[in-house]
Design a protein around this motif. Sequence first.
Motif, PDB file in Angstrom:
ATOM      1  N   GLY A  37     -40.096 -18.986   0.894  1.00 30.24           N
ATOM      2  CA  GLY A  37     -40.089 -20.082   0.648  1.00 30.24           C
ATOM      3  C   GLY A  37     -41.103 -20.469   0.001  1.00 30.24           C
ATOM      4  O   GLY A  37     -40.803 -21.099  -2.317  1.00 30.24           O
ATOM      5  N   LYS A  38     -41.944 -18.987  -1.492  1.00 26.33           N
ATOM      6  CA  LYS A  38     -41.985 -19.168  -2.646  1.00 26.33           C
ATOM      7  C   LYS A  38     -40.772 -18.389  -3.745  1.00 26.33           C
ATOM      8  O   LYS A  38     -39.934 -17.697  -3.154  1.00 26.33           O
ATOM      9  N   ALA A  39     -41.112 -18.845  -4.862  1.00 27.10           N
ATOM     10  CA  ALA A  39     -39.683 -17.996  -6.137  1.00 27.10           C
ATOM     11  C   ALA A  39     -40.252 -16.338  -6.301  1.00 27.10           C
ATOM     12  O   ALA A  39     -40.610 -15.570  -5.738  1.00 27.10           O
ATOM     13  N   ILE A  40     -38.583 -15.935  -5.748  1.00 28.28           N
ATOM     14  CA  ILE A  40     -38.168 -14.018  -6.708  1.00 28.28           C
ATOM     15  C   ILE A  40     -38.105 -13.898  -8.409  1.00 28.28           C
ATOM     16  O   ILE A  40     -38.652 -13.314  -8.559  1.00 28.28           O
ATOM     17  N   MET A  41     -37.472 -14.863  -8.097  1.00 38.18           N
ATOM     18  CA  MET A  41     -37.092 -14.955  -9.908  1.00 38.18           C
ATOM     19  C   MET A  41     -37.535 -16.218 -11.067  1.00 38.18           C
ATOM     20  O   MET A  41     -37.732 -15.597 -12.130  1.00 38.18           O
ATOM     21  N   GLY A  42     -38.146 -17.224 -10.254  1.00 37.55           N
ATOM     22  CA  GLY A  42     -37.837 -18.085 -11.420  1.00 37.55           C
ATOM     23  C   GLY A  42     -37.661 -19.100 -12.136  1.00 37.55           C
ATOM     24  O   GLY A  42     -37.718 -19.137 -12.928  1.00 37.55           O
ATOM     25  N   LEU A  43     -35.616 -18.921 -12.140  1.00 42.62           N
ATOM     26  CA  LEU A  43     -35.618 -19.292 -13.079  1.00 42.62           C
ATOM     27  C   LEU A  43     -35.200 -21.079 -12.549  1.00 42.62           C
ATOM     28  O   LEU A  43     -34.764 -21.305 -11.462  1.00 42.62           O
ATOM     29  N   SER A  44     -34.538 -20.642 -13.770  1.00 44.07           N
ATOM     30  CA  SER A  44     -34.287 -22.661 -14.475  1.00 44.07           C
ATOM     31  C   SER A  44     -32.950 -22.652 -13.896  1.00 44.07           C
ATOM     32  O   SER A  44     -32.475 -21.647 -14.018  1.00 44.07           O
ATOM     33  N   GLU A  45     -32.355 -23.371 -13.946  1.00 41.38           N
ATOM     34  CA  GLU A  45     -31.536 -23.790 -14.395  1.00 41.38           C
ATOM     35  C   GLU A  45     -29.798 -23.314 -14.884  1.00 41.38           C
ATOM     36  O   GLU A  45     -29.124 -22.837 -14.864  1.00 41.38           O
ATOM     37  N   ALA A  46     -30.807 -23.150 -16.036  1.00 38.93           N
ATOM     38  CA  ALA A  46     -30.577 -22.709 -17.450  1.00 38.93           C
ATOM     39  C   ALA A  46     -30.113 -20.795 -17.487  1.00 38.93           C
ATOM     40  O   ALA A  46     -29.400 -20.619 -17.701  1.00 38.93           O
ATOM     41  N   ASP A  47     -31.466 -20.707 -17.373  1.00 36.88           N
ATOM     42  CA  ASP A  47     -31.125 -19.508 -16.472  1.00 36.88           C
ATOM     43  C   ASP A  47     -30.533 -18.625 -15.731  1.00 36.88           C
ATOM     44  O   ASP A  47     -29.861 -17.095 -16.234  1.00 36.88           O
ATOM     45  N   MET A  48     -30.347 -19.535 -14.548  1.00 37.47           N
ATOM     46  CA  MET A  48     -29.590 -19.053 -13.804  1.00 37.47           C
ATOM     47  C   MET A  48     -27.610 -18.688 -14.020  1.00 37.47           C
ATOM     48  O   MET A  48     -27.548 -17.349 -13.996  1.00 37.47           O
ATOM     49  N   MET A  49     -27.860 -19.622 -14.713  1.00 40.85           N
ATOM     50  CA  MET A  49     -26.263 -19.852 -15.493  1.00 40.85           C
ATOM     51  C   MET A  49     -26.066 -18.935 -16.340  1.00 40.85           C
ATOM     52  O   MET A  49     -25.126 -18.084 -16.535  1.00 40.85           O
ATOM     53  N   ALA A  50     -26.721 -18.437 -17.293  1.00 46.30           N
ATOM     54  CA  ALA A  50     -26.734 -17.026 -17.649  1.00 46.30           C
ATOM     55  C   ALA A  50     -27.128 -15.853 -17.595  1.00 46.30           C
ATOM     56  O   ALA A  50     -26.585 -14.906 -17.755  1.00 46.30           O
ATOM     57  N   HIS A  51     -27.173 -15.694 -16.039  1.00 45.72           N
ATOM     58  CA  HIS A  51     -27.936 -14.336 -15.156  1.00 45.72           C
ATOM     59  C   HIS A  51     -26.500 -14.873 -14.421  1.00 45.72           C
ATOM     60  O   HIS A  51     -25.948 -13.021 -13.555  1.00 45.72           O
ATOM     61  N   ALA A  52     -25.647 -15.404 -14.046  1.00 49.00           N
ATOM     62  CA  ALA A  52     -25.017 -15.404 -13.359  1.00 49.00           C
ATOM     63  C   ALA A  52     -23.893 -14.761 -13.264  1.00 49.00           C
ATOM     64  O   ALA A  52     -22.322 -15.181 -13.838  1.00 49.00           O
ATOM     65  N   THR A  53     -24.232 -12.935 -13.103  1.00 49.45           N
ATOM     66  CA  THR A  53     -22.603 -12.230 -13.043  1.00 49.45           C
ATOM     67  C   THR A  53     -23.005 -12.169 -11.650  1.00 49.45           C
ATOM     68  O   THR A  53     -22.933 -10.226 -11.876  1.00 49.45           O
ATOM     69  N   TYR A  54     -22.604 -12.206 -10.590  1.00 49.19           N
ATOM     70  CA  TYR A  54     -22.865 -11.047  -9.386  1.00 49.19           C
ATOM     71  C   TYR A  54     -22.035 -10.764  -9.142  1.00 49.19           C
ATOM     72  O   TYR A  54     -20.883 -10.230  -9.884  1.00 49.19           O
TER      73      TYR A  54
END
Length: 264
Positions: A238-255
């Motif tokens: 349940g602890k954060a691994i990356m700790g991204l915000s929603e905006a950060d997630m979309m910036a990184h979203a290149t799976y």
Amino acid sequence: MNTLAANIAPVLEQQPAALPSAEIAAAIEVREGRLRDLLGVDYDYARSSGLIDLFDYHPETGEDGLIHILAGDLDTGDGAVAIPGGYHHEESGRLWGTVTGENGEERPATRVDRGHMESGNSAHRKKFREHPAEPYIARVAIGDRPKMALSPDGGVVPTNNAMYPKEYDPLAVMQAVRMAYEGADIANGRPSVDDHGRPVIIADGQATLIDGASEMTVRLIINAENKRVETAFPLTNGKAIMGLSEADMMAHATYQTPTSAVRN
């Protein structure tokens, strides 16, 4: 040859070339239809690349590692009561359709249940917190049956289910399992038995998250005979691994796969 091919190819070569019976052929056809429903445009890639073959499947019994992981299943085994199992990808629960409650409200038959969060204290809510693009812990129902576990006093209590990031599509989950499989030390894994008493190997591997650097640990339960995956789920507290915000997630979203739903 990569680790996946090296482990599975010899097993495939050992399989008899006999044609399947009509019943087995029909079971395989139903399964392929379900996978097409789940994977959509990604089905052809998953099939042609051999990715689907990473997962254990027994058409004669209906045991299916991939469906078990993605959408969950009800295992009746030798008893008359269906026991919920698997289900580690929230979106894939849609495979089993909906049910209608006593008040006439329709809900997914297989689903994540967040109702317990409302009455939980801060420690409880923290445990079930969902961080963007990360694995999380959930309470689930499969086939409209809550997934339960035995308590120390011999009763049953709701079990905590490990879920892959809800932003992943089914192919992204499969790719994460493959990544963990190829990096795991299967030869030195821990021997055990599955729910049916068959020998399995338990091994942990790592799958890279969408920031390209952080990793989630995936526990693999592998058929000891054919080296295919019976089930695989993320290990998370349940602890954060990356700790991204929603905006950060979309910036990184290149799976890793261009066909993933998680992309720029």
